[in-house]
Design an enzyme around this catalytic site. Structure first.
Site, short mmCIF file in Angstrom:
data_model
loop_
_atom_site.label_atom_id
_atom_site.label_comp_id
_atom_site.label_asym_id
_atom_site.label_seq_id
_atom_site.Cartn_x
_atom_site.Cartn_y
_atom_site.Cartn_z
N ASP A 1 70.68 -11.87 43.02
CA ASP A 1 71.16 -11.58 41.67
C ASP A 1 72.68 -11.72 41.70
O ASP A 1 73.21 -12.46 42.53
CB ASP A 1 70.70 -10.17 41.25
CG ASP A 1 70.61 -10.02 39.74
OD1 ASP A 1 71.66 -9.89 39.10
OD2 ASP A 1 69.49 -10.04 39.20
N LYS B 1 64.56 -3.73 39.98
CA LYS B 1 65.92 -4.23 40.24
C LYS B 1 66.57 -3.34 41.28
O LYS B 1 66.23 -2.16 41.40
CB LYS B 1 66.73 -4.21 38.94
CG LYS B 1 67.99 -5.04 38.98
CD LYS B 1 67.70 -6.54 39.03
CE LYS B 1 68.26 -7.29 37.88
NZ LYS B 1 67.77 -8.63 37.70
#
Ligand code: GLU
Length: 441
Positions: free
Chosen positions: A160, A120
């Protein structure tokens, strides 16, 4: 094609005590490591990320001044394949949150059996306060800092919270410019006109509803006899509401962040929230104009009320740490299913309450795996340089999500496990085996 860079999701920061998502992710891992009887080296390897990058991104702002933004990329585990995971733009981003989200990506890819690891990224910034040019500069700056440590074979970013196809294209362009090559496999979530996949925009929200549909089948309840309440009105929420409506369900409440008031409000319509209708009431930030919503027949309630609705299904599809010990008891006894569209929306304490109440909680890393599954399809299509139709993509997405849900639910039934634990058992076991098979532990 002009791709919008309007921020697509908002912060839902509550006034409760701060929660540490990484501590929650590790607590969840530790519980399942016990169930699986993992040895100490495997636990040590999997409860921490394998690699972490934290870096400065200096940007010249439109007013001529310079601001230094902090960026992150955390690669949790890549035993099963290249690391995969989005990049978030958020003013409250922390390294620990990115650590948790990277770990959840590893489990997410594993639970639906994608040949990918987990990562991430993030940048501490608020796109609401940045021009398009400034956002582009941050995207390009992020790539300049990370170019040696990401790439099609090693770590593949994606959109995201508050990043979208336009941001991905700027990042791809910078990567190709620096490496002097065409490398569409560097990033996913690209616009369909630039190597993206049909269905990627819908994928996460639709995936949530594919799992809800399967859970309803197991409960022997028809979707058309159910109602839902949704937290968030970003990409995930909108497509979840649309598909749920197609299945016959009625969404009676949705909550949305209000940028001007710096809080969220819930918008209730008993005969059904309509996404297209509500989109006509959105402001320039993608928030909802209260006056317009009232004119369309919506009741405007405090943001927290999304969770207090007398419904069968709750879908938190905004941010982490939203169902907490302070509000979990406000959830109606009627709620049968909670499908976690967001990553990490439920804290450990709240989860324990839901577990005791026998609510079917479809855990985040299974419920919202549709996004990364479609990203994987985007990679596959890019490698073949042959693109599938939208129906083909969504059909494959449905099969993958349904198979993932059924495997988890079968294990939960066979071993009397909570769904979250069953999903973790499958995912962690696959990753631990891959690490062992490679001789790492
Ligand atoms: N950011 C999405 C997630 O949390 C998608 C990641 C991806 O497509 O790689 O699952």
């Amino acid at each position: 094609m002009k791709v919008s860079v309007r921020p697509s999701a908002r912060s839902y920061i509550l006034s409760y005590k701060p929660y540490n998502s990484f501590a929650i992710a590790q607590t969840q891992f530790d519980g399942v490591a016990e169930i699986l009887g993992l040895d100490a080296p495997t636990r040590d390897l999997l409860r921490q990320p394998m690699r972490e990058y934290s870096f400065a991104i200096p940007i010249r702002l439109d007013d001529g001044s310079t601001q230094v933004f902090r960026g992150f990329r955390i690669q949790h585990n890549d035993a099963r394949g290249p690391s995969k995971g989005g990049i978030r733009f958020h003013p409250q981003e922390t390294q620990d949150t990115v650590r948790a989200l990277a770990m959840w990506m590893t489990w997410k890819c594993a639970v639906v059996d994608l040949p990918l690891g987990g990562a991430k990224g993030g940048v501490i910034c608020d796109p609401h306060n940045l021009s398009e040019r400034e956002q582009e500069a941050i995207c390009r700056g992020w790539v300049r800092q990370m170019v040696r440590n990401v790439g099609p074979q090693g770590d593949v970013p994606a959109p995201d919270v508050m990043t979208n196809a336009q941001h991905m294209l700027w990042m791809l362009d910078e990567y190709e410019h620096i490496t002097g090559s065409k490398a569409p496999g560097f990033i996913t979530g690209k616009p369909v006109t630039s190597g993206g996949s049909f269905g990627r925009t819908e994928a996460t929200g639709y995936g949530v509803i594919f799992t809800v549909r399967e859970a309803l089948k197991e409960l022997n309840v028809r979707a058309s006899d159910t109602t839902a309440s949704v937290q968030g009105f970003g990409n995930v929420a909108q497509y979840a509401i649309r598909l749920y409506e197609q299945l016959g369900g009625t969404t009676v409440c949705v909550s949305c962040w209000d940028q001007a008031d710096q809080t969220s409000y819930a918008y209730q319509k008993k005969d059904g929230v309509n996404v297209d209708e509500l989109l006509t009431a959105t402001d320039r930030f993608g928030g909802i104009d209260q006056g317009k919503a009232k004119d369309l027949g919506y009741r405007v309630l405090p943001g927290e009320d999304w969770l207090k609705q007398e419904v069968d299904i709750l879908i938190p599809a905004a941010m982490e740490n939203q169902i907490v010990e302070e509000n979990v008891h406000d959830i109606s006894d009627r709620v049968k299913i909670i499908a976690e569209g967001a990553n990490g929306p439920t804290t450990t304490e709240a989860d324990a309450v839901l577990r005791r109440r026998n609510v079917v909680v479809i855990p985040d890393f299974l419920a919202n795996a549709g996004g990364v599954t479609c990203s994987y399809f985007e990679q596959v299509q890019g490698n073949m340089n042959y693109y599938w139709s939208k129906d083909e993509v969504l059909g494959k997405l449905d099969s993958k999500m349904t198979a993932g849900f059924i495997a988890v639910s079968d294990l939960a039934r066979a071993r009397t496990l909570y769904l979250r634990d069953a999903a973790y058992v499958i995912a962690i076991d696959r990753v631990a085996r891959a690490c062992r098979d490679r001789g790492w532990i």
